[in-house]
Motif scaffolding. Structure first.
Motif, PDB file in Angstrom:
ATOM      1  N   LYS A   1       0.506  -1.175  -0.002  1.00  0.00           N
ATOM      2  CA  LYS A   1       0.223   0.237  -0.146  1.00  0.00           C
ATOM      3  C   LYS A   1       0.674   1.071  -0.282  1.00  0.00           C
ATOM      4  N   LEU A   2       1.196   1.719  -1.073  1.00  0.00           N
ATOM      5  CA  LEU A   2       2.040   2.262  -1.286  1.00  0.00           C
ATOM      6  C   LEU A   2       0.875   4.191  -1.596  1.00  0.00           C
ATOM      7  N   ARG A   3       2.146   5.277  -0.822  1.00  0.00           N
ATOM      8  CA  ARG A   3       1.091   6.989  -1.245  1.00  0.00           C
ATOM      9  C   ARG A   3       2.585   7.556  -1.724  1.00  0.00           C
ATOM     10  N   LEU A   4       2.213   9.216  -2.325  1.00  0.00           N
ATOM     11  CA  LEU A   4       3.256   9.603  -2.557  1.00  0.00           C
ATOM     12  C   LEU A   4       3.089  10.857  -2.270  1.00  0.00           C
ATOM     13  N   VAL A   5       4.144  11.932  -1.201  1.00  0.00           N
ATOM     14  CA  VAL A   5       3.915  12.584  -0.909  1.00  0.00           C
ATOM     15  C   VAL A   5       4.923  14.262  -1.139  1.00  0.00           C
ATOM     16  N   GLU A   6       3.923  14.912  -0.979  1.00  0.00           N
ATOM     17  CA  GLU A   6       5.038  16.308  -0.598  1.00  0.00           C
ATOM     18  C   GLU A   6       4.523  17.242   0.084  1.00  0.00           C
TER      19      GLU A   6
ATOM     20  N   GLY B   1       1.923  10.781  -9.066  1.00  0.00           N
ATOM     21  CA  GLY B   1       3.420  10.716  -9.643  1.00  0.00           C
ATOM     22  C   GLY B   1       4.195   9.310 -10.359  1.00  0.00           C
ATOM     23  N   LEU B   2       4.997   9.014 -10.464  1.00  0.00           N
ATOM     24  CA  LEU B   2       5.202   7.432 -10.813  1.00  0.00           C
ATOM     25  C   LEU B   2       6.229   7.020 -10.547  1.00  0.00           C
ATOM     26  N   LEU B   3       6.560   5.625 -10.182  1.00  0.00           N
ATOM     27  CA  LEU B   3       7.369   4.268  -9.587  1.00  0.00           C
ATOM     28  C   LEU B   3       7.320   3.722 -10.927  1.00  0.00           C
ATOM     29  N   ARG B   4       8.858   3.388  -9.953  1.00  0.00           N
ATOM     30  CA  ARG B   4       9.996   2.016 -10.254  1.00  0.00           C
ATOM     31  C   ARG B   4       9.988   1.692  -9.772  1.00  0.00           C
TER      32      ARG B   4
ATOM     33  N   ILE C   1       1.088   6.128 -10.455  1.00  0.00           N
ATOM     34  CA  ILE C   1       0.758   6.220  -9.087  1.00  0.00           C
ATOM     35  C   ILE C   1      -0.586   7.192  -9.040  1.00  0.00           C
ATOM     36  N   PRO C   2      -1.767   7.176  -9.403  1.00  0.00           N
ATOM     37  CA  PRO C   2      -2.885   7.960  -9.106  1.00  0.00           C
ATOM     38  C   PRO C   2      -3.264   8.835  -7.853  1.00  0.00           C
ATOM     39  N   ASP C   3      -3.144   7.823  -7.314  1.00  0.00           N
ATOM     40  CA  ASP C   3      -3.442   8.759  -5.365  1.00  0.00           C
ATOM     41  C   ASP C   3      -2.746   7.088  -4.256  1.00  0.00           C
ATOM     42  N   GLU C   4      -3.462   7.441  -3.209  1.00  0.00           N
ATOM     43  CA  GLU C   4      -3.084   5.789  -2.464  1.00  0.00           C
ATOM     44  C   GLU C   4      -3.521   4.830  -2.707  1.00  0.00           C
ATOM     45  N   ILE C   5      -2.638   3.802  -2.929  1.00  0.00           N
ATOM     46  CA  ILE C   5      -2.965   2.724  -3.859  1.00  0.00           C
ATOM     47  C   ILE C   5      -2.125   1.530  -3.393  1.00  0.00           C
ATOM     48  N   GLU C   6      -2.871   0.504  -3.952  1.00  0.00           N
ATOM     49  CA  GLU C   6      -2.404  -1.131  -3.256  1.00  0.00           C
ATOM     50  C   GLU C   6      -2.331  -1.703  -4.483  1.00  0.00           C
TER      51      GLU C   6
ATOM     52  N   ASN D   1      -9.412   6.939 -18.531  1.00  0.00           N
ATOM     53  CA  ASN D   1      -8.243   5.873 -17.328  1.00  0.00           C
ATOM     54  C   ASN D   1      -7.385   6.471 -17.746  1.00  0.00           C
ATOM     55  N   TYR D   2      -6.804   6.747 -18.942  1.00  0.00           N
ATOM     56  CA  TYR D   2      -5.725   7.394 -19.540  1.00  0.00           C
ATOM     57  C   TYR D   2      -5.742   8.642 -19.067  1.00  0.00           C
ATOM     58  N   LEU D   3      -6.621   9.251 -19.403  1.00  0.00           N
ATOM     59  CA  LEU D   3      -6.848  11.044 -19.501  1.00  0.00           C
ATOM     60  C   LEU D   3      -6.619  11.080 -17.738  1.00  0.00           C
ATOM     61  N   THR D   4      -7.359  10.095 -17.267  1.00  0.00           N
ATOM     62  CA  THR D   4      -7.313  10.595 -15.570  1.00  0.00           C
ATOM     63  C   THR D   4      -6.008  10.618 -15.021  1.00  0.00           C
ATOM     64  N   GLN D   5      -5.549   9.736 -15.205  1.00  0.00           N
ATOM     65  CA  GLN D   5      -4.324   9.449 -14.845  1.00  0.00           C
ATOM     66  C   GLN D   5      -3.581   9.973 -14.912  1.00  0.00           C
ATOM     67  N   VAL D   6      -2.929   9.512 -16.003  1.00  0.00           N
ATOM     68  CA  VAL D   6      -1.317  10.230 -16.822  1.00  0.00           C
ATOM     69  C   VAL D   6      -0.788  11.446 -16.843  1.00  0.00           C
ATOM     70  N   PRO D   7      -1.995  12.213 -17.200  1.00  0.00           N
ATOM     71  CA  PRO D   7      -1.971  13.592 -17.133  1.00  0.00           C
ATOM     72  C   PRO D   7      -1.944  14.563 -16.443  1.00  0.00           C
ATOM     73  N   ALA D   8      -2.330  14.512 -14.482  1.00  0.00           N
ATOM     74  CA  ALA D   8      -2.640  13.855 -13.215  1.00  0.00           C
ATOM     75  C   ALA D   8      -1.118  13.792 -13.078  1.00  0.00           C
ATOM     76  N   ALA D   9      -0.237  12.089 -13.005  1.00  0.00           N
ATOM     77  CA  ALA D   9       0.814  12.005 -12.586  1.00  0.00           C
ATOM     78  C   ALA D   9       1.796  12.638 -13.356  1.00  0.00           C
ATOM     79  N   ASP D  10       1.886  13.383 -14.339  1.00  0.00           N
ATOM     80  CA  ASP D  10       2.999  14.333 -14.984  1.00  0.00           C
ATOM     81  C   ASP D  10       2.608  16.003 -14.699  1.00  0.00           C
TER      82      ASP D  10
END
Length: 565
Positions: free
Chosen positions: A59-64, A75-78, A116-121, A189-198
């Motif tokens: 279960k992961l989330r990115l924070v600032e 954001g993006l995760l590798r 990673i669109p939000d907190e996600i598992e 799905n692409y449009l709601t996730q990729v531009p926001a992550a970028d």
């Protein structure tokens, strides 16, 4: 090869029986949760049965931290293992969706990253892993090692550190995007996730047509109302437009491609001529569609480094508000396309986008304050308050004037004060100050924390009209094997680029207009007019005349400018 299939019920009973025999104290709920993560297929012909690697539910989330407050961000995760191999994350949207795969893109490029669109598992192997995360272009890379051996679940927060505060002054946009060969659900799905992550603020979805092939152009099915609804759910504002275009044959240079953004209705025909539509003639100039869009207060952006025979006539006539550089690839160069218009006295701002899918971080930042709307943002673009980039972030001030501004100078003012900076997550090597198309100052980059910076603070002599801009080293177009230092790549595997629009220098009431460049444009337009008259297809002389008149009118305007000097 045969496999024994073990039922879940049988396995559950076996585990419970063993637990009673050896005195396990684990609760039934804990055992059941662990059981859901076990992988148990067994090879029947092996002396040592081979089991799939057990997995961990992460279960992961990115924070600032912004103004002292923790905020979850997309954001993006590798994820890489101890050997350096990228771990595919099938539960997540791959950042390279829609892009052709290569070994390089899967190992270290766009396909090695997941959204990673939000907190996600999601599920990862129970092993030692390294997590790498980024968000947009303004955060440092976060890298964290985790040991998940023997763990069935884990909660992790990755803190991203911003190294720039551009968001308070600039909003970024992709002015050129289409998607194809996706279902409507996949496209949403692409449009709601990729531009926001970028971390884009705006994306312009444009309608385009090509005979037969456009049946798969899924973004053509979105209406303005659809995009408004998408804006509310995605956290990114979507604008609507059209790529109005003509090719002389399937993919060859014709009149060109031009974006018509924030239009009220589609300009018909969207695509012109038998080269692209397999029917009709070459008898409609792009100018007609441009004029129609302009009457509806649309913004006109020429695509692909001013590619196309009709680019120069429309720029000369003042019909083009900006030029997209490197949208769809690094065709041509700054010098061969953009600089020649500036040196002939035309104020044309920089813009960019990605064309098919977001294969890169390419975007244009426009300086503005207040609420972001498509209209307000495009107003800033048209004013030239912009810089383009797929990585490095630029800041330029000339006597405290910024890109898009015009600095009025007199002979008594023989110096200008340059304050310039570049910042980037990836080492961009250096910043270059450009005066009338020539590099006059450079400053190497150096590491600052986990990012890179370069700064110029210097006074330079000036003795005439012109323009000043800032950039990082230009991609080599075409690739130059003799080039000593190759252009660095960003995290998606693309050559870095960035460039501001100019600060214009008016000298004793005069602007820069290099006569030799204007004469070159006259020659170009005259030759193209002759080529079109001889080689292109027209139904009658009236069609031929309305296309050739575009060039004749521009030639007359430019000739009058030259004669008046």
């Amino acid at each position: 090869m045969m496999y024994f299939k073990i039922s879940r019920r049988y396995l559950t009973r076996t585990i419970l029986l063993l637990a009673l025999l050896v005195g396990f104290s684990s609760s039934l709920s804990t055992i059941s949760a662990d059981l859901a993560l076990l992988q148990v297929p067994v090879k029947s012909d092996s002396k040592h049965p081979e089991k799939k690697q057990p997995v961990c539910r992460l279960k992961l989330r990115l924070v600032e931290f912004q103004q002292g407050q923790e905020r979850t961000v997309p954001g993006l995760l590798r994820v890489v293992d101890a050997t350096g191999q990228t771990i595919p994350l099938s539960d997540l949207l791959n950042r390279g969706t829609g892009i052709n795969r290569t070994p390089e893109s899967e190992a270290t490029g766009i396909h090695s990253w997941s959204v990673i669109p939000d907190e996600i598992e999601f599920t990862v192997p129970q092993t030692e892993l390294t997590l790498e995360a980024i968000s947009g272009l303004e955060t440092e890379l976060c890298r964290q090692a985790v040991d998940l051996r023997g763990q069935f679940s884990r909660k992790i927060t990755l803190q991203l550190k911003p190294f720039s505060q551009l968001a308070s002054r600039y909003q970024s946009a992709n002015t050129h995007l289409h998607l194809m060969k996706l279902t409507r659900k996949e496209c949403d799905n692409y449009l709601t996730q990729v531009p926001a992550a970028d971390r884009l603020d705006l994306v312009f979805i444009s309608h385009l047509e090509r005979a037969i092939a456009d049946k798969t152009y899924i973004t053509n099915r979105y209406t303005k109302s659809d995009l408004d609804s998408l804006s509310e759910s995605a956290g990114v504002r979507f604008g609507w437009g059209e790529e109005h275009r003509h090719n002389s044959s399937g993919f060859d240079e014709g009149y060109g491609h031009v974006m018509l953004l924030d239009i009220q209705k589609l300009i018909q025909p969207v695509s012109i001529g038998p080269g692209i539509m397999k029917q009709g003639t070459d008898g409609i100039p792009l100018t007609r569609g441009i004029d129609t869009a302009a009457r509806d207060h649309a913004t006109i952006i020429w695509c692909h480094n001013a590619w196309g025979l009709e680019a120069t006539p429309n720029i000369v006539q003042g019909k083009v508000h900006a030029v997209n550089i490197f949208d769809g690839g690094t065709r041509s160069s700054f010098k061969d396309s953009y600089y020649q218009y500036l040196n002939a006295g035309f104020k044309i701002p920089f813009s960019t986008g990605t064309d098919w899918f977001q294969y890169d971080f390419s975007r244009v930042y426009a300086r503005q304050t207040g609420p972001v709307t498509t209209s307000s943002w495009l107003t800033s673009l048209r004013a030239g308050r912009t810089f383009i980039t797929n990585g490095p972030l630029l800041d330029l001030r000339v006597n405290d004037q910024m890109p898009g501004d015009q600095l009025k100078l007199t002979a008594a003012q023989n110096q200008i004060h340059i304050q310039a900076a570049g910042r980037g997550r990836v080492d961009f090597q250096k910043i270059e100050l450009i005066h009338n198309g020539n590099i006059i100052l450079t400053q190497p980059s150096s590491p600052v924390g986990n990012h890179f910076e370069a700064h110029i603070d210097q006074r330079i002599p000036i003795s005439g009209p012109g323009w000043i801009a800032l950039r990082t080293p230009s991609p080599s177009v075409p690739p130059d094997p003799e080039r000593q230092q190759k252009t660095p790549l960003n995290e998606l595997g693309r050559e870095l680029f960035s460039h501001t629009s100019p600060v214009y220098l008016e000298w004793e009431g005069q602007i820069l207009r290099i006569r030799k460049q204007s004469q070159a444009f006259l020659t170009e337009m005259t030759q193209n007019r002759e080529k079109i008259a001889k080689q292109f297809l027209f139904a009658d002389e009236q069609e031929r005349a309305q296309v050739l008149d575009v060039y004749t009118d521009a030639i007359e305007i430019l000739s009058q400018q030259l004669n008046s000097e």
